[in-house]
Enzyme design. Sequence first.
Site, PDB file in Angstrom:
ATOM      1  N   THR B 156       0.867  -1.194   0.000  1.00  0.00           N
ATOM      2  CA  THR B 156       0.000   0.000   0.000  1.00  0.00           C
ATOM      3  C   THR B 156       0.896   1.234   0.000  1.00  0.00           C
ATOM      4  OG1 THR B 156      -0.143  -0.206   2.415  1.00  0.00           O
ATOM      5  CG2 THR B 156      -1.960  -1.102   1.125  1.00  0.00           C
ATOM      6  N   LYS B 182       4.278  -6.982   3.425  1.00  0.00           N
ATOM      7  CA  LYS B 182       3.941  -5.565   3.225  1.00  0.00           C
ATOM      8  C   LYS B 182       3.841  -4.924   4.609  1.00  0.00           C
ATOM      9  CE  LYS B 182       0.596  -3.396   3.311  1.00  0.00           C
ATOM     10  NZ  LYS B 182       0.059  -2.411   4.325  1.00  0.00           N
ATOM     11  N   THR B 193       2.326  -7.942  12.485  1.00  0.00           N
ATOM     12  CA  THR B 193       1.790  -6.588  12.349  1.00  0.00           C
ATOM     13  C   THR B 193       1.692  -6.136  10.910  1.00  0.00           C
ATOM     14  OG1 THR B 193       3.967  -6.187  13.303  1.00  0.00           O
ATOM     15  CG2 THR B 193       2.097  -5.322  14.457  1.00  0.00           C
ATOM     16  N   GLU B 279       6.649   4.131   6.643  1.00  0.00           N
ATOM     17  CA  GLU B 279       6.183   5.385   6.053  1.00  0.00           C
ATOM     18  C   GLU B 279       7.116   6.537   6.385  1.00  0.00           C
ATOM     19  OE1 GLU B 279       1.439   4.255   5.837  1.00  0.00           O
ATOM     20  OE2 GLU B 279       2.154   5.529   7.449  1.00  0.00           O
ATOM     21  N   ASN B 401      -0.015  11.005   6.908  1.00  0.00           N
ATOM     22  CA  ASN B 401      -1.160  10.352   7.559  1.00  0.00           C
ATOM     23  C   ASN B 401      -2.255  11.308   7.995  1.00  0.00           C
ATOM     24  OD1 ASN B 401      -0.775   7.400   7.698  1.00  0.00           O
ATOM     25  ND2 ASN B 401       1.207   8.016   8.546  1.00  0.00           N
TER      26      ASN B 401
END
Lengths: 417, 417
Positions: B156, B182, B193, B279, B401
């Site tokens: 993602t 991922k 997780t 991220e 985010n």
Amino acid sequence: MDFSFTRIKGGIGAARGFLSSAVSCGIKNPDSDRLDLALIYSESPCVSAGTFTTNKVKAAPVRVSQNHLRKGAIRAIVANSGNANACTGLQGINDANEMCLSVAKGLGLKKTEVGVCSTGVIGLPMPMMRLAPKMPELIEGLAAKRGNDVARAIITSDTHEKEIAISFDMGDHRVRLGGCVKGAGMICPSMATMLCFITTDANISSDNLRKAVQEAVEESFNRITIDGDMSTNDTVLVLANGASGMPRMRRNGSDCNKFRKALSWLMLELAKAIVRDGERVTKFVTVNVKGAKTHLDAKKVAEAVCKSALVKSSWNGGDPNWGRIIHAVGYSRARIREELIDISIGGKAACLGGLQADTPMDQLRAAVAEPEFEIEINLNQGEAEYRMYSSDLSPEYVDFNRSEYAYWKQARKDGLV
Amino acid sequence: MDFSFTRIKGGIGAARGFLSSAVSCGIKNPDSDRLDLALIYSESPCVSAGTFTTNKVKAAPVRVSQNHLRKGAIRAIVANSGNANACTGLQGINDANEMCLSVAKGLGLKKTEVGVCSTGVIGLPMPMMRLAPKMPELIEGLAAKRGNDVARAIITSDTHEKEIAISFDMGDHRVRLGGCVKGAGMICPSMATMLCFITTDANISSDNLRKAVQEAVEESFNRITIDGDMSTNDTVLVLANGASGMPRMRRNGSDCNKFRKALSWLMLELAKAIVRDGERVTKFVTVNVKGAKTHLDAKKVAEAVCKSALVKSSWNGGDPNWGRIIHAVGYSRARIREELIDISIGGKAACLGGLQADTPMDQLRAAVAEPEFEIEINLNQGEAEYRMYSSDLSPEYVDFNRSEYAYWKQARKDGLV
């Protein structure tokens, strides 16, 4: 509150019989003239109570103040910003004691009647060579109307000083209660999480004051978080000197209950002021958990939601993202059932029974666009509740906290490291 | 590892007897042609094991896969990115079942032989009208060399696909073990997780595989954190089909030990790859806690340090800020004594006995300037150790985010909300 009180001007300077002072020592930066050393003093003997960080790494002034509070009442508080005097070993304890001693000498007190607090960078020695020479000026400057100077001297990354005072009647006497607070970073629930000084001219026993302080702290400073990081220096100190002239309150009498309510209200307002002035904060969010099986379950849910980086990022972005809220509820370790959970944002249903509610998205986005809003999470499993106060997490917060190297550079220049 | 193995090309496609496929459905965005639906299939019957999120809010595919795994071996896995199918109620369960059923039909399997995984936004219904029509193409596309397509289809916010494979000898037979993973956001220790799929042509019993998987997950995926947020969809699934031709391993035999070591190594590499590709991550930090009284104390210290917003912000800023590290150690609730704590950064002493060490600051700053470095925290109170893998926190993480509103807008366009 179900009794009336009046907001009055000022903070710790509002109560009778308290003097304040502040000077500039250049503790963080010798070229700056901002106030960074403060003193509070009760002209007459008083009682005192306090709470301290539960972080096992405790700054030297926390250890010294705890010790002094154990030995009797504290009548003066000396506090500095710009250096936390934490992780500074024996030298740090010596420096904190030295600060108390020089105040005690100047005021004719015992050393143990002086409390000491520090806030700022961790791990660097106190620049005592800049602080000690200012002690006489600090003591000479004591005056009745300088509470605001103290409020300004203790702040660090706060954008403004935070003080509140109220007055109310106890029998025939007017009583004043005022406080100031500093916060901004390293703010996390579970014990007082900042510096807070409160003075009152109420006449209360040491035991009753201690109980009132513990109760008020539990419902105020223990309910807030900005970044989930519990500081090494958190301290709340409350002094009561009876200068209002009122007779000593009876334990559990109506006056005592009234005082407890007033103190709780004041601390909660100061705690909220810390969140609103948190580092690079743009949102003040009240998270209200209801319908939990137990108080502890409700608390776990509130803490998980208030500390989630993803939830806080979405608040920063104005995104009414209930999916992230329920995911934090899920990992909180509280007893929950997904299909029973309702979540509302600003009074609008966002999630009903674990599923997206049909409130128009525009209404939810409007709620989160406000600078202050409330999230209600109903677990629908019992009667227990818990309320917490949190903020968003902003890119600017992270950017602001990337480096404290400037502190180190000054300490090197000072020959301290 | 104390036995030799060879890195080989590919990931889940490396083991014999496994076919893979992936197609583009436009699950998140109908205008995009990126792969977002993947299929893994063992040509012969196999054994399987898995671990799932411990978040009490579990996505529908997690519930369905757990149920299927309980009923026997899983032989095919269907997985999508772009929608987590979490907090979607009965409709979500129906959609996850529908995904399994259509794979089962196409491959002549029982529905319970198919595992299903989803990752993406929480709280929005799956756009089955775009996914279902692509099922025949997905099944027809199954081929031996398409493992990389699966690795790409499940990501993602990851910046690239993450896959590893190795081979090693067991007796006279060459065995292959490969996996893909991922990660990127909502990464927090305590249970798998993320999504991770692993295939092997080793011949192992279901019981032995389950034990090996639990052990490997505990030392890999349970040791990483990016943002402290545990996802609702975390799933690790491992399939072993024996296609290498080797005889069934004996329980606790040398082959079984060898396999466990290989699996642990592979999972740890995949877990580290998740942190490195977190991220907006710029630093990969290994936190090694030593000298704790108990394993649990060491773990508490590692988790507190790895999750502290202030510590992670300082890593982002290249600041070797041991003061913030020791403050997190202090609130970890582990049994510690401040004056015994040593902290080194990149092998250089930053703090000795709770005080600043005399390593030149330039050396410490050079250590933190590296993209990967190790922090060692020695509590000097016992023998227990714990190691974790973490990342910095960047302003860009928060910015990234801030909003998932685009997901909602698409779902509204699709008539799903």
